[in-house]
Motif scaffolding. Structure first.
Motif, PDB file in Angstrom:
ATOM      1  N   GLY A   1      11.682 -23.612 -14.086  1.00  0.00           N
ATOM      2  CA  GLY A   1      13.228 -23.379 -13.490  1.00  0.00           C
ATOM      3  C   GLY A   1      13.463 -22.220 -12.835  1.00  0.00           C
ATOM      4  N   ALA A   2      12.477 -21.386 -12.791  1.00  0.00           N
ATOM      5  CA  ALA A   2      12.739 -20.055 -11.921  1.00  0.00           C
ATOM      6  C   ALA A   2      12.667 -20.162 -10.681  1.00  0.00           C
ATOM      7  N   GLU A   3      13.251 -19.481  -9.848  1.00  0.00           N
ATOM      8  CA  GLU A   3      13.136 -19.390  -8.339  1.00  0.00           C
ATOM      9  C   GLU A   3      12.186 -18.235  -8.117  1.00  0.00           C
ATOM     10  N   LEU A   4      11.101 -18.798  -7.169  1.00  0.00           N
ATOM     11  CA  LEU A   4      10.206 -17.625  -6.995  1.00  0.00           C
ATOM     12  C   LEU A   4      10.492 -16.848  -5.412  1.00  0.00           C
ATOM     13  N   VAL A   5      10.084 -15.442  -5.688  1.00  0.00           N
ATOM     14  CA  VAL A   5      10.255 -14.894  -4.304  1.00  0.00           C
ATOM     15  C   VAL A   5       8.992 -13.892  -4.369  1.00  0.00           C
ATOM     16  N   GLN A   6       8.340 -13.952  -3.025  1.00  0.00           N
ATOM     17  CA  GLN A   6       6.975 -13.172  -2.973  1.00  0.00           C
ATOM     18  C   GLN A   6       7.006 -11.757  -2.508  1.00  0.00           C
ATOM     19  N   GLY A   7       6.250 -11.205  -3.260  1.00  0.00           N
ATOM     20  CA  GLY A   7       6.276  -9.642  -2.886  1.00  0.00           C
ATOM     21  C   GLY A   7       5.245  -8.825  -3.700  1.00  0.00           C
ATOM     22  N   GLN A   8       5.084  -7.627  -3.195  1.00  0.00           N
ATOM     23  CA  GLN A   8       4.097  -6.529  -3.854  1.00  0.00           C
ATOM     24  C   GLN A   8       5.193  -5.406  -4.096  1.00  0.00           C
ATOM     25  N   LEU A   9       4.449  -4.448  -5.240  1.00  0.00           N
ATOM     26  CA  LEU A   9       5.541  -3.477  -5.621  1.00  0.00           C
ATOM     27  C   LEU A   9       5.811  -2.502  -4.784  1.00  0.00           C
TER      28      LEU A   9
END
Ligand code: NAP
Length: 308
Positions: free
Chosen positions: A51-59
């Protein structure tokens, strides 16, 4: 609360702490936005399916973090550290920069509540170990920001105790404590339950800093608990002088424990009031720790930090 309909952004959501937090928030009916490096990785897909929304990224990508923080009510901030060895190649200065970037972007983005996960070794004085002192620097920066912040300081994870390399496969268990020295431990799954309670009540927990643990045990108690769970004798001993000489990282952690910095000072009763299911080591070992314990009983090899 109006913020309840807005998501909480969870860093490290495919890892131990962030995974526990994402799962507990979803169970509590909160919306979760998970900041992940690879949306196609199996752990990311499992988060999405839960149920989570995913957002892509790096720190290191502050633009991605800024985009991810749009419209969120809260942020759970955790960073990998140099204490994890080569796993992520994280240097102490990177950890500090990422911890500070997350908090500053949270201020800019109007985030109402940030929960930062530090370590129970952090205190007034530096420890002399990079991956703890990095967290002290992030904590100090957070306290200067105009942001409602809760700082949790988790104890050593129970999961660490059943990693291969501490001798369980040979009927022994070698660890930091002297046989009668107590040390606090925490089941990773309790981090999520406590953090979900913290996000549910920013008025109560905003501005607070506290240790997290689920149990306090001595080496001798570990010997009994492991013996009982294995159904055969497991003998406890502190790491031998030879083992400590061969592994300076473990030697420095052992020294810290002797200086009272790693034993933990969590108020277990207060934590049980926040999270009635708080796991003792015995309960954890009979439940979610069972499989890793059984594997460690049959696995040889050197110790290294990793994740299950
Ligand atoms: N072990 C203990 O007993 C203990 C106790 C207290 C505090 N701590 C602290 O806990 C922290 C580690 O937390 P953890 O155990 O939850 O870590 P973990 O299980 O190793 O997970 C690390 C998470 O960070 C993500 N990540 C790694 N590099 C990234 C990057 N460059 N950009 C974005 N995401 C990145 C990973 O994503 P991928 O899935 O893509 O790799 C994963 O989700 C450390 O700071 C450690 O010092 C540990």
């Amino acid at each position: 609360m109006p913020g309840d309909t807005q998501p909480i952004l969870v860093f490290g959501a495919t890892g131990q702490q962030g995974g526990s937090v994402a799962s507990a928030l979803l169970q509590a009916g909160r919306r979760v936005r998970a900041f992940v490096r690879d949306p196609h990785a199996s752990r990311s897909i499992a988060l999405r399916d839960a149920g989570a929304e995913l957002v892509q990224g790096q720190l290191a990508d502050t633009g991605a973090m800024r985009a991810a923080m749009r419209g969120v009510a809260g942020v759970f901030s955790v960073q990998p550290s140099s204490g994890q060895g080569a796993l992520y190649g994280m240097r102490d200065e990177d950890e500090v920069r990422h911890g500070i970037d997350i908090a500053e972007i949270a201020v800019e983005s109007g985030v109402r509540h940030l929960v930062y996960s530090s370590s129970n070794a952090v205190g007034e004085e530096p420890t002399g170990m990079g991956h703890f002192d990095s967290k002290a620097r992030i904590e100090a920066h957070l306290r200067r920001l105009p942001l409602t912040t809760t700082i949790i300081r988790p104890a050593t994870f129970m999961e660490m105790l059943v990693m291969p390399g501490f001798g369980l496969d040979q009927g022994r268990f070698d660890f930091f404590m002297k046989p009668d020295q107590p040390m606090q431990f925490l089941a990773v799954e309790d981090i999520g339950r406590i953090v979900a309670a913290v996000f549910a009540d920013p008025r109560r927990f905003g501005g607070a800093t506290f240790d997290l643990a689920g149990d306090m045990v001595t080496g001798r108690q570990l010997q009994s608990l492991f013996t009982e769970a294995a159904g055969r004798p497991i003998r406890y001993a502190r790491f031998s002088d030879d083992a400590l000489a061969a592994n300076p990282f473990l030697a420095r952690l052992t020294e810290l424990l002797d200086r009272g910095r790693l034993a933990g000072d969590a108020d277990l009763q207060a934590l049980r009031a926040i999270n009635p299911g708080l796991l003792s080591f015995r309960t954890w070992l009979a439940g979610s720790g069972q499989a890793a314990f059984a594997a460690a009983l049959g696995t040889s090899g050197g110790w290294r930090y990793g994740r299950g």
